[in-house]
Design a protein around this motif. Structure first.
Motif, PDB file in Angstrom:
ATOM      1  N   LEU A 220       0.806  -1.222   0.120  1.00 45.37           N
ATOM      2  CA  LEU A 220       0.028   0.030  -0.133  1.00 45.37           C
ATOM      3  C   LEU A 220       0.801   1.217  -0.009  1.00 45.37           C
ATOM      4  O   LEU A 220       0.559   2.070  -0.909  1.00 45.37           O
ATOM      5  CB  LEU A 220      -0.916   0.106   1.136  1.00 45.37           C
ATOM      6  CG  LEU A 220      -1.821   1.192   1.549  1.00 45.37           C
ATOM      7  CD1 LEU A 220      -2.649   1.550   0.036  1.00 45.37           C
ATOM      8  CD2 LEU A 220      -2.502   0.923   2.530  1.00 45.37           C
ATOM      9  N   SER A 221       1.837   1.325   0.915  1.00 44.99           N
ATOM     10  CA  SER A 221       2.790   2.403   0.744  1.00 44.99           C
ATOM     11  C   SER A 221       3.485   2.677  -0.526  1.00 44.99           C
ATOM     12  O   SER A 221       3.623   3.743  -1.066  1.00 44.99           O
ATOM     13  CB  SER A 221       3.916   2.192   1.803  1.00 44.99           C
ATOM     14  OG  SER A 221       3.376   2.055   2.852  1.00 44.99           O
ATOM     15  N   LEU A 222       3.840   1.518  -1.380  1.00 38.84           N
ATOM     16  CA  LEU A 222       4.303   1.712  -2.662  1.00 38.84           C
ATOM     17  C   LEU A 222       3.359   2.245  -3.460  1.00 38.84           C
ATOM     18  O   LEU A 222       3.717   3.156  -4.409  1.00 38.84           O
ATOM     19  CB  LEU A 222       4.898   0.207  -3.260  1.00 38.84           C
ATOM     20  CG  LEU A 222       6.095  -0.242  -2.432  1.00 38.84           C
ATOM     21  CD1 LEU A 222       6.225  -1.712  -2.847  1.00 38.84           C
ATOM     22  CD2 LEU A 222       7.288   0.321  -2.934  1.00 38.84           C
ATOM     23  N   PHE A 223       2.225   1.827  -3.534  1.00 41.48           N
ATOM     24  CA  PHE A 223       1.031   2.128  -4.490  1.00 41.48           C
ATOM     25  C   PHE A 223       0.724   3.500  -4.101  1.00 41.48           C
ATOM     26  O   PHE A 223       0.677   4.542  -4.951  1.00 41.48           O
ATOM     27  CB  PHE A 223      -0.329   1.512  -4.008  1.00 41.48           C
ATOM     28  CG  PHE A 223      -1.604   2.031  -4.953  1.00 41.48           C
ATOM     29  CD1 PHE A 223      -1.621   1.776  -5.952  1.00 41.48           C
ATOM     30  CD2 PHE A 223      -2.257   2.908  -4.210  1.00 41.48           C
ATOM     31  CE1 PHE A 223      -2.602   2.417  -6.723  1.00 41.48           C
ATOM     32  CE2 PHE A 223      -3.397   3.413  -4.555  1.00 41.48           C
ATOM     33  CZ  PHE A 223      -3.584   3.091  -6.142  1.00 41.48           C
TER      34      PHE A 223
ATOM     35  N   GLY B  47       3.116   5.911  -6.071  1.00 38.46           N
ATOM     36  CA  GLY B  47       3.048   5.868  -7.525  1.00 38.46           C
ATOM     37  C   GLY B  47       3.526   4.434  -7.822  1.00 38.46           C
ATOM     38  O   GLY B  47       3.705   4.476  -9.117  1.00 38.46           O
ATOM     39  N   HIS B  48       3.975   3.613  -7.270  1.00 34.77           N
ATOM     40  CA  HIS B  48       4.193   2.194  -7.750  1.00 34.77           C
ATOM     41  C   HIS B  48       3.170   1.061  -7.599  1.00 34.77           C
ATOM     42  O   HIS B  48       2.302   1.508  -6.834  1.00 34.77           O
ATOM     43  CB  HIS B  48       5.549   1.929  -6.783  1.00 34.77           C
ATOM     44  CG  HIS B  48       6.637   2.661  -7.045  1.00 34.77           C
ATOM     45  ND1 HIS B  48       7.631   2.746  -8.152  1.00 34.77           N
ATOM     46  CD2 HIS B  48       7.193   3.768  -6.184  1.00 34.77           C
ATOM     47  CE1 HIS B  48       8.396   3.652  -7.664  1.00 34.77           C
ATOM     48  NE2 HIS B  48       8.245   4.260  -6.543  1.00 34.77           N
ATOM     49  N   LEU B  49       3.503   0.180  -8.210  1.00 37.35           N
ATOM     50  CA  LEU B  49       2.481  -1.163  -7.908  1.00 37.35           C
ATOM     51  C   LEU B  49       2.994  -2.108  -7.343  1.00 37.35           C
ATOM     52  O   LEU B  49       4.107  -2.795  -7.656  1.00 37.35           O
ATOM     53  CB  LEU B  49       1.851  -1.486  -9.312  1.00 37.35           C
ATOM     54  CG  LEU B  49       1.153  -2.767  -9.269  1.00 37.35           C
ATOM     55  CD1 LEU B  49      -0.202  -2.521  -8.570  1.00 37.35           C
ATOM     56  CD2 LEU B  49       0.764  -3.261 -10.617  1.00 37.35           C
TER      57      LEU B  49
ATOM     58  N   ALA C 262       8.238   7.475  -8.354  1.00 38.56           N
ATOM     59  CA  ALA C 262       7.609   6.987  -9.462  1.00 38.56           C
ATOM     60  C   ALA C 262       7.818   8.080 -10.556  1.00 38.56           C
ATOM     61  O   ALA C 262       7.599   9.246 -10.359  1.00 38.56           O
ATOM     62  CB  ALA C 262       6.243   6.476  -9.243  1.00 38.56           C
ATOM     63  N   ARG C 263       7.630   7.493 -11.764  1.00 36.70           N
ATOM     64  CA  ARG C 263       7.744   8.580 -12.839  1.00 36.70           C
ATOM     65  C   ARG C 263       6.225   9.017 -13.389  1.00 36.70           C
ATOM     66  O   ARG C 263       5.381   8.424 -13.438  1.00 36.70           O
ATOM     67  CB  ARG C 263       8.258   7.969 -14.076  1.00 36.70           C
ATOM     68  CG  ARG C 263       9.792   7.692 -13.759  1.00 36.70           C
ATOM     69  CD  ARG C 263      10.463   7.034 -15.129  1.00 36.70           C
ATOM     70  NE  ARG C 263      11.323   6.330 -14.439  1.00 36.70           N
ATOM     71  CZ  ARG C 263      12.577   5.736 -15.264  1.00 36.70           C
ATOM     72  NH1 ARG C 263      12.296   5.956 -16.289  1.00 36.70           N
ATOM     73  NH2 ARG C 263      13.484   5.040 -14.877  1.00 36.70           N
TER      74      ARG C 263
END
Length: 117
Positions: free
Chosen positions: A31-34, A37-39, A116-117
């Motif tokens: 969830l923190s990654l999401f 901006g990441h999956l 994340a880009r």
């Protein structure tokens, strides 16, 4: 896409509450990654429903051995990186080793992951 690799069975004695706590910890990292901006993905998210459908009755049974780690390995092949979380885990360490062998990035903390880009 970043695979969150942490302990699932390690140190739990296969106690369902401890297993659930380990899954919850990996899901929180995902969830923190999401939110950054990441999956973030976990092998458990894919493997555990398959284990149930295939009739696994306990961690470590024949169905578990057939499905659990192979699912994580197939998922890793499609990920860009691994985030290693939690304590000791032979399976998570195996994912890190494979990721490095395949030239994928390996992180040990959320603060190490580029934006994340």
């Amino acid at each position: 896409m970043i695979l969150v690799a942490g302990p699932y069975r390690s140190g739990t004695g296969d106690d369902p509450r401890k297993l659930d706590a380990n899954v919850r910890a990996m899901n929180e990292a995902a969830l923190s990654l999401f939110r950054a901006g990441h999956l973030g993905v976990t092998g458990e998210a894919l493997a555990l429903p398959l284990l149930e459908a295939a009739g696994s009755t306990r961690p470590g049974d024949a169905v578990y051995e057939e499905i659990f780690h192979p699912v994580a390995e197939q998922l890793l092949a499609r990920c860009d990186a691994v985030l290693r979380t939690g304590g000791p885990s032979e399976g998570a360490d195996r994912m890190v080793e494979r990721a490095r062998a395949w030239g994928k990035a390996v992180y040990t903390g959320l603060d190490e992951i580029p934006a994340a880009r």
